[in-house]
Design a protein around this motif. Structure first.
Motif, PDB file in Angstrom:
ATOM      1  N   ASN A 174       0.819  -1.209   0.000  1.00 35.77           N
ATOM      2  CA  ASN A 174       0.000   0.000   0.000  1.00 35.77           C
ATOM      3  C   ASN A 174       0.857   1.265   0.000  1.00 35.77           C
ATOM      4  N   ALA A 175       2.157   1.106   0.192  1.00 30.68           N
ATOM      5  CA  ALA A 175       3.115   2.202   0.024  1.00 30.68           C
ATOM      6  C   ALA A 175       4.175   1.687  -0.939  1.00 30.68           C
ATOM      7  N   PHE A 176       4.042   2.074  -2.201  1.00 32.33           N
ATOM      8  CA  PHE A 176       4.924   1.539  -3.237  1.00 32.33           C
ATOM      9  C   PHE A 176       5.739   2.659  -3.880  1.00 32.33           C
ATOM     10  N   PHE A 177       6.689   2.284  -4.751  1.00 36.99           N
ATOM     11  CA  PHE A 177       7.703   3.226  -5.208  1.00 36.99           C
ATOM     12  C   PHE A 177       7.932   3.145  -6.712  1.00 36.99           C
ATOM     13  N   LEU A 178       8.324   4.262  -7.294  1.00 41.41           N
ATOM     14  CA  LEU A 178       8.872   4.289  -8.646  1.00 41.41           C
ATOM     15  C   LEU A 178      10.384   4.385  -8.502  1.00 41.41           C
ATOM     16  N   LEU A 179      11.096   3.412  -9.068  1.00 43.28           N
ATOM     17  CA  LEU A 179      12.549   3.343  -8.954  1.00 43.28           C
ATOM     18  C   LEU A 179      13.188   3.386 -10.339  1.00 43.28           C
ATOM     19  N   VAL A 180      14.471   3.724 -10.363  1.00 40.91           N
ATOM     20  CA  VAL A 180      15.211   3.736 -11.629  1.00 40.91           C
ATOM     21  C   VAL A 180      16.496   2.915 -11.513  1.00 40.91           C
ATOM     22  N   ASP A 181      16.582   2.078 -10.503  1.00 41.24           N
ATOM     23  CA  ASP A 181      17.707   1.162 -10.353  1.00 41.24           C
ATOM     24  C   ASP A 181      17.201  -0.060  -9.603  1.00 41.24           C
ATOM     25  N   ARG A 182      18.063  -1.058  -9.424  1.00 43.51           N
ATOM     26  CA  ARG A 182      17.663  -2.295  -8.751  1.00 43.51           C
ATOM     27  C   ARG A 182      17.177  -2.009  -7.330  1.00 43.51           C
ATOM     28  N   PRO A 183      16.232  -2.780  -6.820  1.00 46.24           N
ATOM     29  CA  PRO A 183      15.698  -2.526  -5.476  1.00 46.24           C
ATOM     30  C   PRO A 183      16.766  -2.495  -4.399  1.00 46.24           C
ATOM     31  N   GLU A 184      17.748  -3.405  -4.483  1.00 45.41           N
ATOM     32  CA  GLU A 184      18.766  -3.473  -3.436  1.00 45.41           C
ATOM     33  C   GLU A 184      19.623  -2.210  -3.373  1.00 45.41           C
ATOM     34  N   VAL A 185      19.707  -1.452  -4.468  1.00 44.36           N
ATOM     35  CA  VAL A 185      20.429  -0.177  -4.459  1.00 44.36           C
ATOM     36  C   VAL A 185      19.758   0.792  -3.483  1.00 44.36           C
ATOM     37  N   TYR A 186      18.441   0.692  -3.369  1.00 44.42           N
ATOM     38  CA  TYR A 186      17.671   1.547  -2.463  1.00 44.42           C
ATOM     39  C   TYR A 186      17.488   0.914  -1.079  1.00 44.42           C
ATOM     40  N   LEU A 200      16.077  -2.056  -0.601  1.00 42.93           N
ATOM     41  CA  LEU A 200      14.840  -2.822  -0.622  1.00 42.93           C
ATOM     42  C   LEU A 200      15.117  -4.257  -1.071  1.00 42.93           C
ATOM     43  N   PRO A 201      14.449  -5.240  -0.505  1.00 44.55           N
ATOM     44  CA  PRO A 201      14.672  -6.630  -0.920  1.00 44.55           C
ATOM     45  C   PRO A 201      14.087  -6.872  -2.307  1.00 44.55           C
ATOM     46  N   PRO A 202      14.807  -7.562  -3.203  1.00 38.64           N
ATOM     47  CA  PRO A 202      14.268  -7.811  -4.541  1.00 38.64           C
ATOM     48  C   PRO A 202      13.062  -8.737  -4.524  1.00 38.64           C
ATOM     49  N   GLU A 203      13.001  -9.654  -3.564  1.00 43.07           N
ATOM     50  CA  GLU A 203      11.874 -10.587  -3.473  1.00 43.07           C
ATOM     51  C   GLU A 203      11.439 -10.721  -2.015  1.00 43.07           C
ATOM     52  N   PRO A 204      10.709  -9.747  -1.489  1.00 44.29           N
ATOM     53  CA  PRO A 204      10.241  -9.839  -0.096  1.00 44.29           C
ATOM     54  C   PRO A 204       9.328 -11.042   0.089  1.00 44.29           C
TER      55      PRO A 204
END
Length: 286
Positions: free
Chosen positions: A205-217, A219-223
């Motif tokens: 319910n709180a999602f993001f627009l990213l421009v690089d891999r999740p782990e760079v931010y 964030l886990p790639p596969e929660p």
């Protein structure tokens, strides 16, 4: 029940001003870190470092530079994701963690016993213990403000609309339109993280627009939920029990063989060829 509400965070327009951090601290009366005089981290302009029991908004600064004038800054205001399938809610033994009528996840401090089970269950590392109350705390998506028709403090304070608040279905449409706009402008790196309701943990319910891999931010790639590991954990436990049993049986046979050999050397038993077939007589002290 009211329609699900949440955040869409467009990281491409975040300027790292930290207005959201300040507004969150102010509204929720959260204490400053280290008495308001924290040491500088040396990690760009990020001195908050992470979400915690007293920091419910955290602006990440990611520097990607090959040289002094060749690179970029990535910035993202991180927060609790208010997962549709929340691991923290699954494991809470006291019922302190509830889902509200807005489909958000809230911890009731007066019910929490500080057991920390939710800390390990959260795939995003959001929840922490508030040292003052001794209970787990995190973003409530300003439930008290939403309940009277007000916008959460962080999104209200955001000067660039990087943090957008509203009905989740509407935010998903708005977010996809933004991704399409960026792609049309030639930035094919843009994508949505956590917006898919059929994705991991049922969507965020709180999602993001990213421009690089999740782990760079960060964030886990596969929660994943804790319950998704139960089947494999049970299988490993069973295999472990079988292995322990086999090792125990082999050890018992080895010890028994050694005992018989020692009794033969001591003359307590005749040689094997002279013994009648059947069970070896027990030792005198058995």
């Amino acid at each position: 029940m009211a329609e699900p509400m949440g955040f869409f965070t467009d990281t491409t327009v975040c300027i790292g001003c930290k207005a959201c951090e300040v507004a969150c601290k102010n509204w929720n009366q959260l204490p400053a870190r280290e008495g308001g005089e924290p040491k500088m981290s040396g990690l760009s302009y990020d001195n908050t470092l992470r979400l915690s029991g007293t920091t419910w908004r955290h602006v990440r600064f990611i520097e990607q530079f090959d040289g002094p004038y060749n690179g970029r800054w990535l910035m993202m205001s991180d927060v609790c994701k208010h997962c549709v399938q929340a691991g923290c809610l699954e494991v809470c033994p006291t019922g302190a963690i509830i889902r509200t009528e807005f489909d958000t996840v809230v911890i009731q401090s007066d019910v929490c016993n500080g057991c920390r089970a939710c800390l390990a269950a959260c795939p995003f590392g959001v929840i922490d213990i508030n040292p003052v109350s001794g209970t787990a705390q995190k973003c409530t998506l300003c439930y008290d403000r939403m309940s009277v028709g007000l916008e959460p403090a962080c999104s209200k304070a955001c000067p660039t609309d990087s943090i957008q608040f509203g009905p989740v279905d509407e935010l998903r449409q708005r977010a996809q339109a933004r991704v399409d706009q960026l792609h049309a402008q030639g930035d094919n790196r843009a994508y949505l993280y956590g917006a898919d309701p059929n994705g991991p943990v049922g969507g965020l319910n709180a999602f993001f627009l990213l421009v690089d891999r999740p782990e760079v931010y960060g964030l886990p790639p596969e929660p994943a939920l804790p319950s998704r590991n139960l089947a494999s954990s049970a299988g490993l436990s069973t295999a472990g029990a079988v292995a322990v049993g086999v090792v125990g049986l082999l050890t018992l046979r080895h010890n028994r063989a050694q005992d018989v050999a020692e009794r033969e050397r001591a003359g307590e038993l005749p040689p094997p060829a002279d013994r009648p077939p059947g069970r070896v007589p027990p030792a005198a002290d058995d």
